[in-house]
Design an enzyme around this catalytic site. Structure first.
Site, PDB file in Angstrom:
ATOM      1  N   LYS A   1     -12.239 -58.915 -52.409  1.00 45.79           N
ATOM      2  CA  LYS A   1     -12.586 -59.448 -52.245  1.00 45.79           C
ATOM      3  C   LYS A   1     -12.083 -59.911 -50.471  1.00 45.79           C
ATOM      4  O   LYS A   1     -12.561 -60.569 -50.177  1.00 45.79           O
ATOM      5  CB  LYS A   1     -13.067 -60.972 -53.608  1.00 45.79           C
ATOM      6  CG  LYS A   1     -13.585 -60.572 -54.199  1.00 45.79           C
ATOM      7  CD  LYS A   1     -15.013 -60.962 -55.060  1.00 45.79           C
ATOM      8  CE  LYS A   1     -15.612 -59.862 -56.461  1.00 45.79           C
ATOM      9  NZ  LYS A   1     -16.452 -59.798 -56.245  1.00 45.79           N
TER      10      LYS A   1
ATOM     11  N   LYS B   1     -20.425 -51.436 -56.314  1.00 48.58           N
ATOM     12  CA  LYS B   1     -21.241 -52.152 -58.187  1.00 48.58           C
ATOM     13  C   LYS B   1     -21.958 -52.695 -57.815  1.00 48.58           C
ATOM     14  O   LYS B   1     -22.728 -53.582 -57.063  1.00 48.58           O
ATOM     15  CB  LYS B   1     -19.671 -53.116 -58.840  1.00 48.58           C
ATOM     16  CG  LYS B   1     -20.276 -53.334 -60.133  1.00 48.58           C
ATOM     17  CD  LYS B   1     -19.061 -54.265 -60.754  1.00 48.58           C
ATOM     18  CE  LYS B   1     -19.566 -56.040 -60.288  1.00 48.58           C
ATOM     19  NZ  LYS B   1     -18.024 -56.766 -60.859  1.00 48.58           N
TER      20      LYS B   1
ATOM     21  N   LYS C   1     -25.311 -59.127 -59.441  1.00 50.96           N
ATOM     22  CA  LYS C   1     -26.345 -60.216 -58.754  1.00 50.96           C
ATOM     23  C   LYS C   1     -25.823 -61.108 -57.825  1.00 50.96           C
ATOM     24  O   LYS C   1     -27.299 -61.952 -57.303  1.00 50.96           O
ATOM     25  CB  LYS C   1     -26.354 -61.584 -60.038  1.00 50.96           C
ATOM     26  CG  LYS C   1     -24.869 -62.338 -60.247  1.00 50.96           C
ATOM     27  CD  LYS C   1     -25.532 -62.700 -61.451  1.00 50.96           C
ATOM     28  CE  LYS C   1     -23.916 -64.074 -61.766  1.00 50.96           C
ATOM     29  NZ  LYS C   1     -22.897 -63.306 -62.329  1.00 50.96           N
TER      30      LYS C   1
END
Length: 243
Positions: free
Chosen positions: A13, A104, A107
């Site tokens: 990240k 991936k 949302k």
């Protein structure tokens, strides 16, 4: 700190190299407390309720190991108090983005066309699958290393059909080999809509009851149960450490 700084997901990240330190001020990335402490809060949620088995995606498995590590370290000092949870990995380890099949499905992605929501109506599902990134190669094949987009759609079909136990990834691809990409995508969309329709209908049914008041009552009841469950664990913890 050392354990958390080695977390794969945290480094990914933050776009940090594998040997980077979270305290390295020379790095362009800066320590984000919310992201860094997430596994700690997740472990607290799991351990305070004495969860024995936790279903997670493949990318969360390392976080479950951290929860087990926390429980093991605590129990080593204070006795058998906390439950070390077992990890349950879904057969569908990772569903990839429709617009970028190398990433991936998420949302939180900027492009809403990259994901299928449980509440998406039929026409939206068909529109998203129709625009899903594939390639110009003729025919449907399952080649995750070469044809990411097409293989992702095959994966989706496989996991939505696998409960019937009739197909493998390769068998699905072979069955669809002669289809045009347009027809193949229509079949994928049709299957997704078929599986999501009862979920979607139940969602709208719940949201329509008393303008959501019934859900608020369920949430309040759940909060009471959660509070009681957490307090039972915390009472044991306070007793063994002498508070």
């Amino acid at each position: 700190m050392g354990y958390l700084s080695r977390m794969t997901q945290w480094k990914a990240k933050m776009s940090l190299p594998d040997d980077a330190s979270p305290l390295d001020t020379s790095s362009k990335a800066t320590l984000k407390l919310g992201l860094f402490s997430y596994p700690v809060l997740q472990a607290a949620d799991i351990l305070v309720h004495g969860a024995t088995h936790v279903p997670v995606g493949h990318d969360q498995a390392q976080h479950l190991e951290f929860a087990r590590e926390c429980a093991g370290s605590f129990n080593h000092i204070y006795g058998d108090v906390l439950v070390q949870p077992e990890t349950i990995i879904s057969p569908a380890k990772r569903v990839m983005s429709l617009t970028d099949p190398s990433s991936k499905m998420s949302k939180s992605a900027e492009n809403p066309k990259s994901r299928i929501l449980l509440t998406d109506p039929r026409q939206v599902i068909f529109k998203k699958i129709k625009s899903a990134l594939t390639d110009s190669t003729e025919g449907v094949t399952y080649e995750p290393d070469k044809r990411l987009g097409v293989s992702n759609l095959v994966e989706i079909m496989y996991h939505l059909q696998s409960e019937e136990g009739r197909f493998s990834h390769q068998e699905i691809a072979e069955e669809c080999r002669g289809l045009s990409m347009r027809v193949f995508k229509e079949q994928v969309a049709e299957l997704i809509d078929l599986r999501l329709e009862p979920i979607r209908e139940r969602y709208h049914e719940l949201m329509g009851e008393d303008n959501g008041k019934s859900l608020a009552r369920v949430a309040d009841f759940g909060a009471m149960n959660a509070s009681a469950s957490a307090e039972a664990t915390m009472e044991k913890v306070r007793n063994v450490i002498g508070l």
